[in-house]
Design an enzyme around this catalytic site. Structure first.
Site, PDB file in Angstrom:
ATOM      1  N   ASP A  45     -10.305  -2.077   0.282  1.00  0.00           N
ATOM      2  CA  ASP A  45     -11.601  -2.744  -0.428  1.00  0.00           C
ATOM      3  C   ASP A  45     -11.777  -3.763  -0.749  1.00  0.00           C
ATOM      4  O   ASP A  45     -11.236  -4.566  -1.308  1.00  0.00           O
ATOM      5  CB  ASP A  45     -10.098  -2.855  -2.432  1.00  0.00           C
ATOM      6  CG  ASP A  45     -10.260  -0.839  -2.062  1.00  0.00           C
ATOM      7  OD1 ASP A  45     -10.630  -0.043  -3.367  1.00  0.00           O
ATOM      8  OD2 ASP A  45      -9.074  -0.772  -1.301  1.00  0.00           O
ATOM      9  N   TYR A  81     -18.632  -3.980  -1.716  1.00  0.00           N
ATOM     10  CA  TYR A  81     -18.780  -4.326  -2.360  1.00  0.00           C
ATOM     11  C   TYR A  81     -20.172  -4.864  -2.688  1.00  0.00           C
ATOM     12  O   TYR A  81     -20.987  -5.172  -2.269  1.00  0.00           O
ATOM     13  CB  TYR A  81     -17.776  -5.349  -3.130  1.00  0.00           C
ATOM     14  CG  TYR A  81     -16.722  -4.412  -3.667  1.00  0.00           C
ATOM     15  CD1 TYR A  81     -16.212  -3.677  -4.080  1.00  0.00           C
ATOM     16  CD2 TYR A  81     -15.676  -4.808  -2.211  1.00  0.00           C
ATOM     17  CE1 TYR A  81     -15.262  -3.015  -4.526  1.00  0.00           C
ATOM     18  CE2 TYR A  81     -13.840  -4.140  -3.009  1.00  0.00           C
ATOM     19  CZ  TYR A  81     -14.226  -3.400  -3.958  1.00  0.00           C
ATOM     20  OH  TYR A  81     -13.277  -3.009  -3.844  1.00  0.00           O
ATOM     21  N   ASN A 116     -15.468   4.876  -3.069  1.00  0.00           N
ATOM     22  CA  ASN A 116     -16.909   5.072  -4.305  1.00  0.00           C
ATOM     23  C   ASN A 116     -18.004   4.414  -4.265  1.00  0.00           C
ATOM     24  O   ASN A 116     -18.554   4.156  -4.337  1.00  0.00           O
ATOM     25  CB  ASN A 116     -16.049   5.240  -5.555  1.00  0.00           C
ATOM     26  CG  ASN A 116     -14.864   4.383  -6.094  1.00  0.00           C
ATOM     27  OD1 ASN A 116     -14.035   3.568  -5.229  1.00  0.00           O
ATOM     28  ND2 ASN A 116     -15.111   4.002  -6.863  1.00  0.00           N
ATOM     29  N   HIS A 219      -5.836   2.208 -12.142  1.00  0.00           N
ATOM     30  CA  HIS A 219      -6.727   3.216 -11.267  1.00  0.00           C
ATOM     31  C   HIS A 219      -5.904   4.881 -12.137  1.00  0.00           C
ATOM     32  O   HIS A 219      -6.171   6.146 -11.918  1.00  0.00           O
ATOM     33  CB  HIS A 219      -7.768   3.735 -10.196  1.00  0.00           C
ATOM     34  CG  HIS A 219      -8.756   2.737 -10.058  1.00  0.00           C
ATOM     35  ND1 HIS A 219      -9.921   2.995 -11.022  1.00  0.00           N
ATOM     36  CD2 HIS A 219      -8.945   2.329  -9.282  1.00  0.00           C
ATOM     37  CE1 HIS A 219     -10.538   2.077 -10.730  1.00  0.00           C
ATOM     38  NE2 HIS A 219      -9.981   1.474  -9.467  1.00  0.00           N
ATOM     39  N   HIS A 245      -8.310   1.823  -2.963  1.00  0.00           N
ATOM     40  CA  HIS A 245      -8.778   1.942  -4.457  1.00  0.00           C
ATOM     41  C   HIS A 245      -8.173   1.297  -6.168  1.00  0.00           C
ATOM     42  O   HIS A 245      -8.927   0.398  -6.824  1.00  0.00           O
ATOM     43  CB  HIS A 245      -8.835   3.424  -4.583  1.00  0.00           C
ATOM     44  CG  HIS A 245      -9.786   4.218  -5.904  1.00  0.00           C
ATOM     45  ND1 HIS A 245     -10.781   3.667  -6.031  1.00  0.00           N
ATOM     46  CD2 HIS A 245      -9.009   5.104  -7.239  1.00  0.00           C
ATOM     47  CE1 HIS A 245     -11.503   4.006  -6.830  1.00  0.00           C
ATOM     48  NE2 HIS A 245     -10.320   4.685  -7.834  1.00  0.00           N
ATOM     49  N   ASP A 246      -6.927   1.427  -5.937  1.00  0.00           N
ATOM     50  CA  ASP A 246      -6.045   0.128  -6.555  1.00  0.00           C
ATOM     51  C   ASP A 246      -6.313  -1.068  -6.244  1.00  0.00           C
ATOM     52  O   ASP A 246      -5.469  -1.113  -5.050  1.00  0.00           O
ATOM     53  CB  ASP A 246      -5.050   0.411  -7.464  1.00  0.00           C
ATOM     54  CG  ASP A 246      -5.460   1.382  -8.048  1.00  0.00           C
ATOM     55  OD1 ASP A 246      -6.055   0.808  -9.368  1.00  0.00           O
ATOM     56  OD2 ASP A 246      -4.572   2.121  -8.920  1.00  0.00           O
ATOM     57  N   HIS A 247      -6.293  -2.177  -6.641  1.00  0.00           N
ATOM     58  CA  HIS A 247      -6.687  -3.536  -6.192  1.00  0.00           C
ATOM     59  C   HIS A 247      -4.933  -4.051  -5.749  1.00  0.00           C
ATOM     60  O   HIS A 247      -4.915  -4.935  -6.266  1.00  0.00           O
ATOM     61  CB  HIS A 247      -7.133  -4.150  -6.310  1.00  0.00           C
ATOM     62  CG  HIS A 247      -8.889  -3.910  -6.023  1.00  0.00           C
ATOM     63  ND1 HIS A 247     -10.575  -4.565  -6.788  1.00  0.00           N
ATOM     64  CD2 HIS A 247      -9.641  -2.283  -6.093  1.00  0.00           C
ATOM     65  CE1 HIS A 247     -11.202  -3.058  -6.215  1.00  0.00           C
ATOM     66  NE2 HIS A 247     -10.791  -2.231  -5.638  1.00  0.00           N
TER      67      HIS A 247
END
Ligand code: NAG
Length: 326
Positions: A45, A81, A116, A219, A245-247
């Site tokens: 991420d 991003y 995603n 999430h 996914h989770d930061h």
């Protein structure tokens, strides 16, 4: 010969050489060090053109990468991003990857999966071997197997599992080319992953994906993975499931198996301020930026959770005896 032609030929050759395996998944070999050990970093991420402490994290990854003489780097996805890459000529590739992870200690092969956010761009360009002509470290595939002698890393494309991206896309366009229809893609993938894990003879088995299995952060758990992928991991004695996914950084251990869930999603924007406990065993949770460093031997794994200052916050050590591998 032009470098792009060489890279492309190698890619095609790789595809050709490994197509005879019972599993259709791409396979790569990465040698361990001469003493049989392996070291690596895991970041997720991250792709925000250096912002939100991405550059700070990259600098510390460089220092620790050099110290550990890492063999490669793993990216758990959400590489660019907000919406992946627009094409192979998108300068975000340089601005978020090539020009950020410049430290000497990071000049190693990278192995990446898609998140995603990557699926909101032109996915085929992010997977394209043309990117290797811009930065030869880059290798991103949907799902693949990395044989690293003492460990098999199974990389899984987790985004297509998540139903809401297909049904309520909230204004985002997902690039499902070569994926749709979902059911068929997932059934096939699960079958191949199961076969690959059954065939795996490496002392350590790690599965890497973007989405969480277990998470106490924003999430939370990814139900589709718990339902479809987790049973295969447990049946096949997978040691670690590593995701982004989770930061944040987190370590959760399973209550009914030897599996550990490690989140390394702290590559840039973090500090979500959300904590939702679940019923597995939370060992460590850090809501800020950072990355994992791992050192493996045939009989031991040490994983350290580092913050953006390169400070070790938490350590997971596992050991095994492998009498049947002699
Ligand atoms: C950068 O890292 C520092 C130290 O962890 C933190 O205090 C700060 O909020 C971070 N900045 C951002 C934009 O996340």
């Amino acid at each position: 010969m032009a470098p792009s032609f060489v890279a492309l030929s190698l890619f095609i050759l790789q595809s050709f050489l490994f197509s005879s395996s019972s599993s259709e998944l791409h396979r790569f070999d990465h040698p361990a060090k001469k003493d049989g050990s392996l070291s690596l970093l895991v970041v997720g991420d991250w792709g925000r053109k250096g912002l939100y402490n991405q550059s700070q994290v990259a600098e510390k990854m460089g220092e620790i990468g050099k110290e550990l003489d890492i063999d490669f780097v793993i990216s758990t996805g959400d590489n660019f991003y907000e919406n992946g890459l627009t094409g192979v000529d998108d300068t975000a590739f340089e601005e978020s990857f090539a020009n950020i992870f410049t430290a000497e200690g990071l000049q190693k092969q990278w192995y990446a999966v898609l998140g995603n956010h990557d699926y909101r761009g032109d996915v085929l360009s992010q997977l394209s071997p043309i990117l290797q002509t811009i930065d030869s470290r880059w290798l991103c595939l949907r799902s693949f197997i990395l044989h690293a002698e003492i460990a098999d890393f199974i990389f899984v494309d987790t985004t297509p599992f998540v139903v809401k991206y297909w049904t309520q896309s909230e204004g985002h366009l997902y690039d499902w080319r070569e994926v749709s229809p979902r059911e068929q893609y997932i059934d096939n993938l699960l079958k191949e992953l199961n076969e690959a894990l059954i065939e795996s003879r490496a002392p350590w088995k790690f599965v890497v994906g973007h989405h969480t299995m277990r998470s106490v952060s924003e999430h939370g758990d990814t139900e589709e993975l718990l339902e479809n992928l987790l049973p295969i991991l447990k049946e096949n004695g997978v040691d670690l499931y590593i995701n982004g996914h989770d930061h944040c950084l987190q370590h959760i251990s399973s209550r009914d198996s030897s599996l550990h869930y490690l989140t390394s999603g702290g590559g840039s924007k973090a500090w979500r301020g959300i904590y939702i406990p679940n019923d597995d065993k939370l060992q460590f949770f850090y809501d800020g930026q950072g990355f994992l460093s791992m050192q493996l031997t045939k009989t031991s794994v040490t994983t350290v959770f580092n913050d953006a200052f390169g400070q070790a916050l938490h350590e997971l050590s596992l050991t095994k005896q492998f009498l049947n591998y002699l």
